[in-house]
Design a protein around this motif. Structure first.
Motif, PDB file in Angstrom:
ATOM      1  N   GLY A  59     -52.729 -48.840 -32.552  1.00 21.60           N
ATOM      2  CA  GLY A  59     -51.603 -49.626 -33.391  1.00 21.60           C
ATOM      3  C   GLY A  59     -50.683 -48.790 -33.942  1.00 21.60           C
ATOM      4  N   ASP A  60     -49.703 -49.552 -34.810  1.00 22.70           N
ATOM      5  CA  ASP A  60     -48.398 -48.919 -35.089  1.00 22.70           C
ATOM      6  C   ASP A  60     -48.779 -47.526 -36.115  1.00 22.70           C
ATOM      7  N   GLY A  61     -49.937 -47.543 -36.694  1.00 22.60           N
ATOM      8  CA  GLY A  61     -50.329 -46.561 -37.529  1.00 22.60           C
ATOM      9  C   GLY A  61     -50.653 -45.213 -37.027  1.00 22.60           C
ATOM     10  N   THR A  62     -51.274 -45.563 -35.675  1.00 26.20           N
ATOM     11  CA  THR A  62     -51.608 -44.156 -34.922  1.00 26.20           C
ATOM     12  C   THR A  62     -50.297 -43.767 -34.054  1.00 26.20           C
ATOM     13  N   VAL A  63     -49.290 -44.639 -33.906  1.00 26.15           N
ATOM     14  CA  VAL A  63     -48.161 -44.347 -33.359  1.00 26.15           C
ATOM     15  C   VAL A  63     -47.664 -43.389 -34.197  1.00 26.15           C
ATOM     16  N   ARG A  64     -47.495 -43.774 -35.551  1.00 21.49           N
ATOM     17  CA  ARG A  64     -46.852 -42.975 -36.772  1.00 21.49           C
ATOM     18  C   ARG A  64     -47.451 -41.587 -36.818  1.00 21.49           C
ATOM     19  N   ALA A  65     -48.604 -41.522 -36.789  1.00 18.55           N
ATOM     20  CA  ALA A  65     -49.506 -40.173 -36.694  1.00 18.55           C
ATOM     21  C   ALA A  65     -48.972 -39.406 -35.580  1.00 18.55           C
ATOM     22  N   ALA A  66     -48.954 -40.054 -34.499  1.00 21.84           N
ATOM     23  CA  ALA A  66     -48.359 -39.287 -33.321  1.00 21.84           C
ATOM     24  C   ALA A  66     -46.909 -38.827 -33.383  1.00 21.84           C
ATOM     25  N   ALA A  67     -46.072 -39.531 -33.816  1.00 22.47           N
ATOM     26  CA  ALA A  67     -44.642 -39.121 -34.067  1.00 22.47           C
ATOM     27  C   ALA A  67     -44.610 -38.050 -34.965  1.00 22.47           C
ATOM     28  N   GLU A  68     -45.424 -37.897 -36.268  1.00 23.95           N
ATOM     29  CA  GLU A  68     -45.443 -36.936 -36.965  1.00 23.95           C
ATOM     30  C   GLU A  68     -45.790 -35.506 -36.437  1.00 23.95           C
ATOM     31  N   LEU A  69     -46.801 -35.576 -35.717  1.00 20.56           N
ATOM     32  CA  LEU A  69     -47.142 -34.460 -34.825  1.00 20.56           C
ATOM     33  C   LEU A  69     -46.154 -33.898 -33.640  1.00 20.56           C
ATOM     34  N   CYS A  70     -45.550 -34.855 -33.087  1.00 21.86           N
ATOM     35  CA  CYS A  70     -44.666 -34.538 -32.137  1.00 21.86           C
ATOM     36  C   CYS A  70     -43.393 -34.144 -32.614  1.00 21.86           C
ATOM     37  N   GLY A  71     -42.743 -34.568 -33.459  1.00 24.81           N
ATOM     38  CA  GLY A  71     -41.390 -34.379 -34.296  1.00 24.81           C
ATOM     39  C   GLY A  71     -40.333 -34.570 -33.328  1.00 24.81           C
ATOM     40  N   PRO A  72     -38.941 -34.272 -33.559  1.00 22.66           N
ATOM     41  CA  PRO A  72     -38.115 -34.625 -32.829  1.00 22.66           C
ATOM     42  C   PRO A  72     -38.092 -33.535 -31.490  1.00 22.66           C
ATOM     43  N   THR A  73     -38.790 -32.335 -31.550  1.00 22.87           N
ATOM     44  CA  THR A  73     -38.617 -31.185 -30.413  1.00 22.87           C
ATOM     45  C   THR A  73     -39.861 -31.495 -29.420  1.00 22.87           C
ATOM     46  N   GLY A  74     -40.781 -32.090 -30.044  1.00 21.17           N
ATOM     47  CA  GLY A  74     -42.167 -32.213 -29.241  1.00 21.17           C
ATOM     48  C   GLY A  74     -42.264 -33.161 -27.921  1.00 21.17           C
TER      49      GLY A  74
END
Length: 283
Positions: A59-74
């Motif tokens: 879901g969108d919430g899990t994608v949000r968590a993944a985005a925070e972990l990856c950041g713009p350079t991950g």
């Protein structure tokens, strides 16, 4: 590849389907399908491994968590529609089943920096709701799982608490104002802003009585609260919000509690996604 097989749009056969799609394209893929309580650890382990691409079927919430972990350079992420609303995947890949979205993303996608919002160090790529409407989230979740009685109890609780506190806010350089709640939409899903806008769509939810409250509550339970007639939107890059007590909020479907004073800001570089050209999104 991280798949939340407990999510409504995934299912236990998803890992095997993913493996076949990737094998057909000659890709080496590590697939993780954790229990719900291990999802965050699985995401963290996947990012720490330094892959070229992180596919998230959830879901969108899990994608949000993944985005925070990856950041713009991950790692570049591929957010597939595996939840209930799937607003971000549908904006990026069109109204496709996740299998088709994965295939076309791997074949035709190109990395693209995706902007979003930030509040108290947390990011959101779809939407944030601050104030009393966030209290409807538990009722919506119960309704989603067919728990009608529990949904009704939670809806009554949200109704009782709705007017317990007003938010004070200031959007950019505009004068201070009061409202029952605020919403912020990212441009990738906004209907009022172009997809490449460098701002959030901000809306004050202006309620004048029980009729407006019931309208907003009805739309919140259905998940399309933006359709409520009490919502009016403007573009905003930075908003200051404060209240007499901690502020209930929803970030991309996840319920959180903010401090009594918070800043919501547009950020142009939250995460890189494997995006489709605009001509292919409506397919």
């Amino acid at each position: 590849m991280v798949a939340n097989i407990a999510s409504g749009g995934v299912g236990p056969d998803a890992p095997a389907e993913i493996a076949q799609i990737c094998a057909d394209l000659g890709l080496h893929t590590h697939i993780c399908a954790p229990a719900k309580e291990d999802l965050t650890n699985c995401l963290r382990g996947a990012v720490d491994a330094g892959p070229d691409l992180l596919v998230v079927l959830a879901g969108d919430g899990t994608v949000r968590a993944a985005a925070e972990l990856c950041g713009p350079t991950g790692p570049v992420i591929v957010p597939l529609p595996g939840g209930t609303m799937n607003m971000l995947p549908h904006a990026i890949y069109g109204q496709r089943p996740w299998q088709d979205a994965l295939s076309v993303a791997l074949a035709e996608g190109e990395p693209r920096m995706l902007g979003g919002g930030e509040v108290e160090g947390r990011h959101f790529l779809v939407a944030a709701i601050l104030g009393s409407p966030a209290l409807w989230a538990p009722a919506r979740e119960a309704a989603r799982y067919g728990q009608a009685r529990l949904a009704w109890i939670r809806a009554q609780r949200a109704l009782r608490r709705f007017f317990s506190g007003r938010l004070r806010y200031a959007l950019d350089e505009a004068p201070r104002a009061k409202t029952a709640a605020l919403s912020f939409l990212c441009p990738v899903i906004s209907r009022a802003l172009p997809a490449d806008a460098a701002a959030l769509e901000a809306a004050a939810l202006d309620l004048h009585g029980v009729r407006d409250l019931v309208s907003l509550g009805f739309h919140a339970l259905r998940g399309d609260w933006r359709e409520a007639p009490v919502v009016a939107a403007v573009a905003c890059q930075r908003a200051r919000v404060w209240a007499a007590e901690p502020i209930p909020a929803i970030l991309d479907g996840e319920a959180v509690r903010l401090a009594s004073a918070a800043v919501v800001a547009w950020r142009p570089d939250v995460v890189r996604v494997l995006s489709l050209p605009k001509s292919l999104r409506g397919a």
